[in-house]
Enzyme design. Structure first.
Site, PDB file in Angstrom:
ATOM      1  N   ALA A  59      95.089 -10.750 153.790  1.00 46.00           N
ATOM      2  CA  ALA A  59      95.908  -9.573 153.493  1.00 46.00           C
ATOM      3  C   ALA A  59      95.174  -8.566 152.613  1.00 46.00           C
ATOM      4  O   ALA A  59      95.408  -7.362 152.725  1.00 46.00           O
ATOM      5  CB  ALA A  59      97.216 -10.002 152.836  1.00 46.00           C
ATOM      6  N   LEU A  60      94.291  -9.024 151.753  1.00 50.66           N
ATOM      7  CA  LEU A  60      93.555  -8.095 150.898  1.00 50.66           C
ATOM      8  C   LEU A  60      92.564  -7.242 151.685  1.00 50.66           C
ATOM      9  O   LEU A  60      92.211  -6.148 151.246  1.00 50.66           O
ATOM     10  CB  LEU A  60      92.821  -8.852 149.781  1.00 50.66           C
ATOM     11  N   GLU A  61      92.138  -7.717 152.839  1.00 52.65           N
ATOM     12  CA  GLU A  61      91.192  -6.955 153.658  1.00 52.65           C
ATOM     13  C   GLU A  61      91.874  -5.958 154.585  1.00 52.65           C
ATOM     14  O   GLU A  61      91.226  -5.080 155.141  1.00 52.65           O
ATOM     15  CB  GLU A  61      90.307  -7.902 154.468  1.00 52.65           C
ATOM     16  N   CYS A  83     100.881 -12.250 156.412  1.00 49.49           N
ATOM     17  CA  CYS A  83     101.918 -13.026 155.742  1.00 49.49           C
ATOM     18  C   CYS A  83     101.326 -13.694 154.514  1.00 49.49           C
ATOM     19  O   CYS A  83     100.262 -14.317 154.584  1.00 49.49           O
ATOM     20  CB  CYS A  83     102.474 -14.079 156.699  1.00 49.49           C
ATOM     21  N   VAL A  84     102.030 -13.535 153.403  1.00 46.85           N
ATOM     22  CA  VAL A  84     101.642 -14.199 152.160  1.00 46.85           C
ATOM     23  C   VAL A  84     102.824 -15.056 151.737  1.00 46.85           C
ATOM     24  O   VAL A  84     103.924 -14.544 151.505  1.00 46.85           O
ATOM     25  CB  VAL A  84     101.296 -13.172 151.056  1.00 46.85           C
ATOM     26  N   ILE A  85     102.592 -16.370 151.673  1.00 48.46           N
ATOM     27  CA  ILE A  85     103.643 -17.313 151.277  1.00 48.46           C
ATOM     28  C   ILE A  85     103.336 -17.794 149.860  1.00 48.46           C
ATOM     29  O   ILE A  85     102.205 -18.194 149.561  1.00 48.46           O
ATOM     30  CB  ILE A  85     103.715 -18.513 152.253  1.00 48.46           C
ATOM     31  N   GLU A  88     101.411 -22.271 144.461  1.00 47.63           N
ATOM     32  CA  GLU A  88     101.573 -22.803 143.112  1.00 47.63           C
ATOM     33  C   GLU A  88     100.869 -21.974 142.046  1.00 47.63           C
ATOM     34  O   GLU A  88     101.000 -22.258 140.863  1.00 47.63           O
ATOM     35  CB  GLU A  88     101.051 -24.238 143.070  1.00 47.63           C
ATOM     36  N   THR A  89     100.107 -20.956 142.461  1.00 41.92           N
ATOM     37  CA  THR A  89      99.348 -20.180 141.480  1.00 41.92           C
ATOM     38  C   THR A  89      99.759 -18.710 141.533  1.00 41.92           C
ATOM     39  O   THR A  89     100.522 -18.280 142.396  1.00 41.92           O
ATOM     40  CB  THR A  89      97.829 -20.272 141.766  1.00 41.92           C
ATOM     41  N   HIS A  91      97.935 -16.362 142.448  1.00 40.05           N
ATOM     42  CA  HIS A  91      97.199 -15.676 143.514  1.00 40.05           C
ATOM     43  C   HIS A  91      98.164 -14.928 144.441  1.00 40.05           C
ATOM     44  O   HIS A  91      97.860 -13.831 144.908  1.00 40.05           O
ATOM     45  CB  HIS A  91      96.360 -16.680 144.313  1.00 40.05           C
TER      46      HIS A  91
END
Length: 166
Positions: A59-61, A83-85, A88-89, A91
């Site tokens: 997604a950053l690209e 999609c970004v799910i 635990e961090t 990020h």
């Protein structure tokens, strides 16, 4: 709950000249990305728009690829998909915020972009949002890009003249 509310959707624009869209997708979750692309393709086809699809690592690209295309290629508009799910961090927050901010900045510079990068808590949410027969967020992002292309074309034909504004 927002899922139970009804929303108004603008009718798709009508074009008198061909439209070429670039769909930039991050296929990290391939099945979800494929559904987003299918929705975007169907919406673009409903307007008679030509679609080219490219894949980037994440997604950053996506905004970087759109910026490159805006400078070096001939597209009328862009559809950002991925999609970004949440994990635990932190990020997740970085990817969501930075990709969205970069896409917004490109839009403010004049690029006609529909942002369909899903930011969700879990896979089930992503599946519902990506499904062309469900929430069809890929189709919604394509529609947003097409509406901006139509607006850009409308205003490009208007001249402002010379001198002070009346």
């Amino acid at each position: 709950m927002a899922a139970n509310e009804t929303h108004y959707t603008l009718a798709l624009p009508v074009f008198d000249k061909p439209v070429k869209l670039l769909v930039v997708v991050a296929p990290y979750y391939k099945d979800i990305a494929d559904n987003l692309v299918a929705g975007a393709r169907a919406t673009a086809a409903a307007c008679g728009a030509e679609v080219e699809v490219i894949e980037v690592p994440g997604a950053l690209e996506v905004p970087t690829a759109i910026a490159l295309a805006e400078r070096q290629a001939k597209f009328d508009g862009y559809v950002a998909l991925g999609c970004v799910i949440r994990g635990e961090t932190t990020h997740y927050d970085t990817v969501c915020n930075d990709s969205s901010r970069a896409i917004s900045l490109l839009g403010l510079q004049g690029a006609c972009i529909g942002n369909g990068i899903l930011t969700v808590e879990n896979r089930a949410q992503a599946e519902v949002r990506a499904d062309p027969a469900g929430q069809n967020k890929g189709g919604g992002a394509a529609a947003a890009a097409l509406h901006l292309v139509a607006l850009s074309r409308k205003w490009a034909t208007q001249t402002k003249g010379i001198g002070f504004r009346a």
